[in-house]
Design an enzyme around this catalytic site. Sequence first.
Site, mmCIF file in Angstrom:
data_model
loop_
_atom_site.group_PDB
_atom_site.id
_atom_site.type_symbol
_atom_site.label_atom_id
_atom_site.label_comp_id
_atom_site.label_asym_id
_atom_site.label_seq_id
_atom_site.Cartn_x
_atom_site.Cartn_y
_atom_site.Cartn_z
ATOM 1 N N ARG A 114 -18.895 -36.557 -10.445
ATOM 2 C CA ARG A 114 -17.505 -36.117 -10.666
ATOM 3 C C ARG A 114 -16.611 -36.279 -9.448
ATOM 4 N NH1 ARG A 114 -20.340 -31.933 -13.567
ATOM 5 N NH2 ARG A 114 -20.167 -32.299 -15.809
ATOM 6 N N LYS A 136 -5.648 -46.912 -7.066
ATOM 7 C CA LYS A 136 -5.948 -47.463 -8.386
ATOM 8 C C LYS A 136 -7.342 -48.075 -8.357
ATOM 9 C CE LYS A 136 -1.582 -48.772 -10.542
ATOM 10 N NZ LYS A 136 -0.812 -49.931 -11.056
ATOM 11 N N GLU A 178 0.829 -61.380 -3.265
ATOM 12 C CA GLU A 178 1.140 -59.950 -3.242
ATOM 13 C C GLU A 178 2.105 -59.613 -2.111
ATOM 14 O OE1 GLU A 178 0.482 -57.815 -5.476
ATOM 15 O OE2 GLU A 178 -1.331 -58.440 -6.540
ATOM 16 N N LYS A 220 4.157 -49.923 0.247
ATOM 17 C CA LYS A 220 3.340 -49.379 -0.832
ATOM 18 C C LYS A 220 3.060 -47.895 -0.618
ATOM 19 C CE LYS A 220 -0.426 -50.173 -3.968
ATOM 20 N NZ LYS A 220 -1.481 -51.096 -4.449
ATOM 21 N N GLU A 230 2.008 -43.682 -11.281
ATOM 22 C CA GLU A 230 2.800 -44.703 -11.957
ATOM 23 C C GLU A 230 3.551 -44.173 -13.172
ATOM 24 O OE1 GLU A 230 1.784 -48.930 -13.856
ATOM 25 O OE2 GLU A 230 1.075 -48.765 -11.792
ATOM 26 N N ARG A 234 6.491 -46.623 -9.264
ATOM 27 C CA ARG A 234 5.317 -47.412 -8.890
ATOM 28 C C ARG A 234 5.095 -48.604 -9.810
ATOM 29 N NH1 ARG A 234 -0.815 -45.369 -7.157
ATOM 30 N NH2 ARG A 234 -1.573 -47.484 -6.714
ATOM 31 N N ASN A 238 4.120 -53.853 -10.156
ATOM 32 C CA ASN A 238 3.480 -54.764 -11.100
ATOM 33 C C ASN A 238 4.332 -55.997 -11.386
ATOM 34 O OD1 ASN A 238 0.973 -53.339 -11.855
ATOM 35 N ND2 ASN A 238 2.373 -51.762 -12.581
ATOM 36 N N HIS A 241 2.753 -59.090 -12.860
ATOM 37 C CA HIS A 241 1.389 -58.785 -13.281
ATOM 38 C C HIS A 241 1.189 -58.829 -14.796
ATOM 39 C CE1 HIS A 241 0.987 -57.726 -9.120
ATOM 40 N NE2 HIS A 241 -0.250 -57.318 -9.275
ATOM 41 N N HIS A 245 -1.855 -60.998 -15.523
ATOM 42 C CA HIS A 245 -3.081 -60.473 -16.127
ATOM 43 C C HIS A 245 -3.442 -61.236 -17.397
ATOM 44 C CE1 HIS A 245 -2.876 -56.250 -14.047
ATOM 45 N NE2 HIS A 245 -3.237 -57.228 -13.242
ATOM 46 N N HIS A 258 -6.504 -63.799 -8.774
ATOM 47 C CA HIS A 258 -5.487 -62.821 -9.153
ATOM 48 C C HIS A 258 -4.120 -63.183 -8.557
ATOM 49 C CE1 HIS A 258 -3.606 -59.015 -10.111
ATOM 50 N NE2 HIS A 258 -3.335 -58.810 -8.835
#
Length: 351
Positions: A114, A136, A178, A220, A230, A234, A238, A241, A245, A258
Site C-alpha cells: 500500500r 504520474k 518534451e 513542471k 490534473e 496540469r 499533455n 500527447h 499516444h 514517445h
Amino acid sequence: MQKVDVQLGERSYPIHISSNFTALLPELATAAQVVIISNPHVAALYLEPVAALFQQRPKHFLLPDGEAYKTLASFEQIMSFLLEQKMSRDVVLVALGGGVIGDITGFVAACFQRGVRFIQIPTTLLSQVDSSVGGKTAVNHPLGKNMIGAFKQPEQVVINTQVLTSLAPREFAAGMAEVVKYGLLGDAAFAQWLLQHAAAIKQQDAETLAHMIQHCCQMKADIVSRDETEQGERALLNLGHTFGHAIEAFMGYGEWLHGEAVAVGMVMAARVAAQRGWITAEELSFSEKLIAQFDLPTASPSNMHIDDFLPFMKTDKKVKAGKMRFILPTALGKSAVVADVTEHELQQVFA
C-alpha cells in the site's frame, strides 16, 4: 548543483541537477532495504556507482529495455521479486533508467504494501525533463497508453546530466520533444531560446543542457504544485500527447519513441489551432521549424489515417462526459484545453 523544489506540503521533494549522482539525501542513503530497478543497458553503465551511494548494498531487478515491457506482466514480476526477497514497508525503490523504468517503479511503489518510498534517477533526457517529476506512474495496455496507474510522488529526483552523453542520438532527440513542449505550451521566450541555442544543445554543451533541464523542471514543478492530480492546469502538459499516444498504441509500443510521437502530435495540434485561426501561419511555421530543428518527425506514420486515430482518442484519459479533449496552442507560448474539436477538423489535418 542546481535545485528545484516540488511544493506539495508534507509530500514536497527536491530535484537535484548536477554532473554526478552524489546528491542523494542522507536519510535515503542510510535505508536498510534498497532495491534498484533498471534495465540491462543502463545497469551496465550506472548500477555500480548508484549502488555505492547506499550504506547497505542494494538488491536489483533488471527489466528488459523498451516500452513493450511497461506492462502489468512486468509489474507482477517486480512485485514477486520484492516478496521473494522479503522486502518490508521500509524498502526504498530506486528507478534507474528512462521513462519506462520510472513509470513502472513508481507504480510498484504506489502499490507494494500500500505504498513505499522511491527515488527517481532518470537517465534519459525525456525522463529528466518530464516523466521523473510530478508523480504520474503507470503501465500500458494494448487498448491505450498509461491507462493503469496511480499518482505517487518520489522522495527525491537525482538528475546527473553527464549520463546524457551515453544516449543514442535518436533517444536524445526524443527527449527534446518534451523540452520543446514546455516552450510551445507556456513560455514563448523559452521556445525562442531553444531555437537560438539549438547548436549548443545538439552538441550537448554542459552549461546549456543544465540550464535547459532546470528550466523544464521548474516549469513542471510549478504546475504540479498548483494542480497535482490534473484537475485543470496540469492537463496543458499533455500538449501533443492525445495524438502521440494514439500513434504509439497503433504502431505498437516501441516502434515509435514517445518523444517522436509527441513531436508529431504537437504539429497536428498546431495545425488544428491554425485552422481555427487561433495561431498565425507564422506561429505554425515556427513550431514546425523548432520541432524539425531537433531531428524530430513532423508527419504522422504514412499508414495511419484519421479512422486509426479516433478509437484511441475516444478512450484517452482526458475524455470527459464522452467528449474528446485536446490541448491546442492559442498563441506561441500559450495553450488551452478544449472539448469541441470535431472529427471534421481532425480530418482536415490529414487533407
